[in-house]
Design a protein around this motif. Structure first.
Motif, mmCIF file in Angstrom:
data_model
loop_
_atom_site.group_PDB
_atom_site.id
_atom_site.type_symbol
_atom_site.label_atom_id
_atom_site.label_comp_id
_atom_site.label_asym_id
_atom_site.label_seq_id
_atom_site.Cartn_x
_atom_site.Cartn_y
_atom_site.Cartn_z
ATOM 1 N N ARG A 1 0.838 -1.204 0.000
ATOM 2 C CA ARG A 1 0.000 0.000 0.000
ATOM 3 C C ARG A 1 0.868 1.246 0.000
ATOM 4 N N LEU A 2 1.864 1.246 0.878
ATOM 5 C CA LEU A 2 2.738 2.414 0.981
ATOM 6 C C LEU A 2 3.496 2.634 -0.323
ATOM 7 N N ALA A 3 4.038 1.524 -0.841
ATOM 8 C CA ALA A 3 4.838 1.641 -2.057
ATOM 9 C C ALA A 3 3.976 2.155 -3.213
ATOM 10 N N TYR A 4 2.767 1.561 -3.357
ATOM 11 C CA TYR A 4 1.921 1.959 -4.477
ATOM 12 C C TYR A 4 1.378 3.371 -4.299
ATOM 13 N N LEU A 5 1.111 3.731 -3.047
ATOM 14 C CA LEU A 5 0.642 5.090 -2.796
ATOM 15 C C LEU A 5 1.709 6.096 -3.216
ATOM 16 N N PHE A 6 2.947 5.781 -2.861
ATOM 17 C CA PHE A 6 4.060 6.638 -3.237
ATOM 18 C C PHE A 6 4.143 6.728 -4.760
ATOM 19 N N PHE A 7 3.966 5.591 -5.405
ATOM 20 C CA PHE A 7 4.004 5.555 -6.857
ATOM 21 C C PHE A 7 2.888 6.423 -7.447
ATOM 22 N N LYS A 8 1.684 6.261 -6.882
ATOM 23 C CA LYS A 8 0.529 6.931 -7.485
ATOM 24 C C LYS A 8 0.447 8.405 -7.130
ATOM 25 N N LEU A 9 0.918 8.745 -5.936
ATOM 26 C CA LEU A 9 0.778 10.143 -5.527
ATOM 27 C C LEU A 9 2.012 10.985 -5.825
ATOM 28 N N ILE A 10 3.146 10.353 -5.883
ATOM 29 C CA ILE A 10 4.369 11.133 -6.082
ATOM 30 C C ILE A 10 4.969 10.868 -7.473
ATOM 31 N N ILE A 11 5.339 9.628 -7.712
ATOM 32 C CA ILE A 11 6.109 9.351 -8.926
ATOM 33 C C ILE A 11 5.290 9.631 -10.188
ATOM 34 N N SER A 12 4.079 9.057 -10.243
ATOM 35 C CA SER A 12 3.275 9.236 -11.448
ATOM 36 C C SER A 12 2.939 10.698 -11.744
ATOM 37 N N PRO A 13 2.334 11.392 -10.777
ATOM 38 C CA PRO A 13 2.003 12.792 -11.088
ATOM 39 C C PRO A 13 3.241 13.605 -11.454
ATOM 40 N N ALA A 14 4.341 13.373 -10.727
ATOM 41 C CA ALA A 14 5.556 14.122 -11.053
ATOM 42 C C ALA A 14 5.953 13.832 -12.489
ATOM 43 N N PHE B 1 13.957 8.280 -12.594
ATOM 44 C CA PHE B 1 14.863 7.434 -11.801
ATOM 45 C C PHE B 1 14.088 6.714 -10.701
ATOM 46 N N LEU B 2 13.199 7.447 -10.032
ATOM 47 C CA LEU B 2 12.399 6.812 -8.985
ATOM 48 C C LEU B 2 11.555 5.703 -9.579
ATOM 49 N N MET B 3 11.008 5.985 -10.779
ATOM 50 C CA MET B 3 10.173 4.981 -11.406
ATOM 51 C C MET B 3 10.992 3.741 -11.745
ATOM 52 N N MET B 4 12.223 3.966 -12.188
ATOM 53 C CA MET B 4 13.074 2.824 -12.544
ATOM 54 C C MET B 4 13.397 2.011 -11.294
ATOM 55 N N ALA B 5 13.692 2.703 -10.205
ATOM 56 C CA ALA B 5 13.999 2.000 -8.961
ATOM 57 C C ALA B 5 12.769 1.218 -8.496
ATOM 58 N N PHE B 6 11.601 1.884 -8.552
ATOM 59 C CA PHE B 6 10.352 1.226 -8.183
ATOM 60 C C PHE B 6 10.150 -0.015 -9.049
ATOM 61 N N PHE B 7 10.374 0.180 -10.337
ATOM 62 C CA PHE B 7 10.155 -0.898 -11.298
ATOM 63 C C PHE B 7 11.028 -2.110 -10.950
ATOM 64 N N CYS B 8 12.305 -1.867 -10.655
ATOM 65 C CA CYS B 8 13.224 -2.977 -10.357
ATOM 66 C C CYS B 8 12.752 -3.736 -9.118
ATOM 67 N N GLY B 9 12.419 -2.958 -8.074
ATOM 68 C CA GLY B 9 11.950 -3.604 -6.850
ATOM 69 C C GLY B 9 10.649 -4.354 -7.087
ATOM 70 N N HIS B 10 9.768 -3.729 -7.833
ATOM 71 C CA HIS B 10 8.453 -4.294 -8.095
ATOM 72 C C HIS B 10 8.573 -5.615 -8.857
#
Ligand code: HEM
Lengths: 201, 526
Positions: free
Chosen positions: A114-127, A164-173
């Protein structure tokens, strides 16, 4: 073990389309950034622009879906069992202990997710898309009255940072997708919609 | 809409001023018309049958019908060699400026006057200077030098004298051509291709790749197709270039009807399928991508001219010269040391069309190399675009006491010309005297100089235009233009490092986690 239907067909479509788009955007984006040569700058720019629109349209549908179905609640952060889940991944998993969190259709993400996806949806994606759209319409800034407030340096900088954040997220995901037993269970769930969960006692 | 405007413009060009008439080459014009479409065949005019003893006699005959033409010519730079820049207030033109090639025409009329559109600089073979030249004599206007279509006409006695039939030349007059314009403009600076880098004799008959418009077997444009001419006033200026056209397509009646900018025909959105590139055109001159190299017609252009080494004589006390493998002079006792190059990557600068000259008589700036002309423009100035330049460098004579550039008397048969007597001091005294400047301190030295020549010719078709990564890459062509962000060229070094470290941590973390899982798995199974 029993099979539970977790991912609706829209979710599965959305997930895989988004994954493909993001991989391609990442590849083309970092070529534009000058990190390597892949398709050639010109092709990458064209590809990046078309795919970016694809992703934005997809997100528009996804946001609509989230709100109409109430699924947005899946991402409300919780601390409940957060520690347990964290301990599970750093310790329990090696000892083959059971996952401390049970998935249902109403709670399909564990607290860490939840935390990871929230970060993705609220921070990484909109940015990504705000900076990406501004980047795309750089030449209109003057006409839109934005020229005085923005500089391409910052817009490109934020876009690259988000990338870069998205790439890091992607690798972990991608790795986490295989952290289950059998290791293809999550992948299969995201394809068929059914996840195997342990029965309640 | 775009095509519609292009058609209007083309129709106007063909029926009007630019071409269509008197194309003696036999090749079809844009509308497929072959042959002479002029309303007068000068061969049928009895008055032109001659015989003529000299050029002015021909001119007088021309003026009997074209009664106002001499007045028109005499109002142009081609005649006055004078131009005043209203913005900088500087008096320019050949009579005022000094360039980094031959310097100044003053005191060197025996050679330099060959490219003046007038007769009479060398009455009885002896050159006179600008102070003595009669700028008001209409019969001194040289009609033939521009309107000759035979290719036979030469004004200069150095070219072998008058071996051609003046009457035949006079009867064959027609519109100007790449040949007539090129005779002077391709040979500026003292030889083929020397000066500009984007103009040389390869443009007499260029292929499509060299010049998409002038392509002899294609559009076959003349110089005046773009350099529109009304009353002998020719559009376009080296002194006040149009760095950014704000009119767009020049439709008759709507705008100034000059076509010396790409936009005059192509408008602001010249790439119908590539809006990206149209956006570029706001800040990047068309020339920047469509003139991929300078001197790309097979001829070299001069990029370095060091006068300081001139006047060396060989062991017999005679002037000598050296050439490179391609036959280009790399040293002459008369002129000093040269460097030549072809297929040159231009230098790029923000440019808004404003050029400030270091004129003879001006105190020179402290910068080295000294800028003979200083171009202005910046990223922050929306009237500026990135332009390609040939940057000419070298060393020129100056007065280290007065801090001024010096006018040198180079060409002539007298007793002070540098090219004959190899004495700088004498040559400078004579040069300065020719402009009534008595300030020469008696000391001379050489200062390194630089001169900027914006490139606008030898326009390449799409296939030969620059590709994105020529500029959008780490060390691309625009590496020296700072102060703005450019994708592919610029990055964020610290963030990039941190970004890759983050990605590495996540990846290595995941892999370690996987390794541990496998390790415990195997251990448990044992
Ligand atoms: C909403 C989606 C997106 C939009 C609208 C967008 C738009 C853009 C634009 C306009 C550019 C500049 C290049 C050009 O002019 O074509 C760009 C560059 C870039 N994009 Fe995206 N993009 C999006 C998504 C992504 C994603 C998902 C990634 C990677 C995970 C990404 C990574 C990059 C990178 C690394 C650059 C190069 C930045 C630079 O060096 O200046 N973009 N993007």
């Amino acid at each position: 073990m029993k099979k539970v239907f977790i991912y609706s067909s829209f979710e599965r479509f959305w997930h895989w389309t988004q994954a493909a788009l993001i991989v391609m955007l990442m590849l083309s984006g970092f070529e534009i950034h000058g990190s390597y040569v892949l398709w050639g700058f010109e092709k990458s720019v064209q590809l990046h622009r078309h795919l970016a629109w694809g992703l934005i349209v997809l997100w528009a549908f996804a946001i609509f879906w989230h709100f109409t179905t109430g699924n947005w609640r899946q991402y409300i952060p919780t601390t409940q069992k957060l520690a347990e889940v964290a301990i599970y991944y750093t310790k329990g998993i090696f000892e083959h202990l059971p996952h401390p969190y049970k998935l249902t259709k109403l709670r399909k993400h564990n607290p860490l997710q939840r935390l990871a996806y929230l970060f993705f949806k609220l921070i990484i994606s909109p940015a990504t898309w705000i900076s990406g759209l501004l980047y795309m319409y750089f030449t209109e800034w003057t006409a839109w009255g934005l020229a005085g407030y923005l500089s391409l340096f910052w817009v490109a900088g934020i876009h690259t940072a988000a990338a870069f954040l998205m790439m890091a997220f992607f690798c972990g995901h991608v790795y986490m997708a295989f952290v289950c037993s059998p290791i293809t269970a999550h992948i299969r769930a995201m394809i068929t919609g059914y996840e195997e969960v342990e029965e309640d006692e | 809409m775009r095509t519609f405007f292009l058609l209007i413009v083309l129709a106007w060009m063909t029926t009007g001023t630019a071409f269509g008439a008197a194309d003696n080459s036999g090749s079809p014009d844009l509308f497929g018309r072959i042959g002479n479409t002029s309303s007068a065949d000068h061969h049928k005019l009895a008055i032109l049958q001659g015989p003529f003893k000299n050029g002015p006699q021909v001119t007088k005959v021309c003026l009997t019908c074209h009664t106002e033409s001499a007045k028109h010519v005499m109002a142009t730079k081609h005649w006055t060699w004078n131009f005043s820049n209203k913005v900088t207030g500087q008096n320019l033109g050949k009579l005022s400026v000094l360039n980094s090639f031959c310097g100044s025409p003053h005191s060197n009329w025996t050679v330099c006057s060959d490219c003046h559109v007038g007769y009479g600089w060398k009455p009885n073979g002896i050159p006179i200077d600008a102070r003595a030249y009669d700028f008001t004599n209409e019969s001194n206007v040289d009609c033939l030098v521009c309107h000759d279509t035979t290719g036979e006409y030469h004004k200069s006695p150095e070219d072998g004298g008058q071996v051609f039939d003046l009457a035949e030349v006079a009867m064959s007059v027609g519109r100007t051509s790449r040949k007539t314009c090129g005779k002077c403009h391709f040979f500026g600076g003292g030889g083929d291709g020397v000066k500009h880098g984007d103009m040389d004799s390869s443009l007499y008959s260029p292929n499509r790749s060299l010049d998409v418009h002038m392509h002899a077997g294609g559009l076959n444009f003349n110089c005046t197709t773009c350099h529109t001419t009304i009353g002998h006033q020719i559009a376009g200026s080296r002194y006040t270039p149009k760095a950014k056209d704000l009119h767009g397509i020049d439709v008759p009646g709507w705008t100034d009807a000059t076509r010396t900018s790409c936009e005059s025909c192509h408008g602001f959105t010249p790439h119908p399928k590539h809006p990206r590139l149209n956006n570029h055109a706001r800040r990047v001159a068309c020339q920047t991508c469509h003139i991929p190299f300078l001197a790309r017609g097979g001829k070299k252009t001069k990029i370095w001219w060091d006068w300081s080494t001139a006047t060396r004589l060989n062991s017999e006390g005679k002037p000598f010269s050296e050439k490179d493998a391609d036959g280009y002079e790399t040293y002459t006792s008369q002129k000093g040391t040269f460097r030549w190059a072809s297929q040159i990557v231009p230098e790029y600068f923000w440019f808004n069309g404003l050029i400030q000259y270091t004129l003879p008589g001006d105190p020179i700036a402290n910068e080295r190399p000294l800028k003979i002309n200083n171009i202005s423009g910046s990223y922050g100035d929306s009237g500026s675009r990135i332009w390609p330049f040939k940057v000419m460098q070298g060393k020129q004579a100056y007065d280290p006491v007065q801090h001024k550039l010096l006018i040198v008397h180079t060409a002539g048969d007298d007793d002070s010309a540098l090219w004959k007597h190899f004495n700088w001091d004498k040559a400078i005294k004579a040069g300065m005297a020719s402009v009534n400047d008595t300030s020469y301190s008696g000391k001379y030295d050489f200062v390194e100089t630089k001169m900027y020549w914006p490139a606008a010719h030898m326009v390449a078709p799409v296939a030969d235009a620059l590709k994105c990564t020529e500029c959008h890459s780490r060390n691309g062509r625009l590496a020296n233009l700072t102060g703005f962000y450019m994708p592919g060229r610029d990055r964020f070094p610290l963030m990039d490092t941190l970004g890759w470290i983050l990605v590495a941590i996540v990846s290595i973390g995941s892999l370690s986690h996987a390794a541990l899982r496998i390790y415990f798995d195997v251990k448990e199974r044992r």
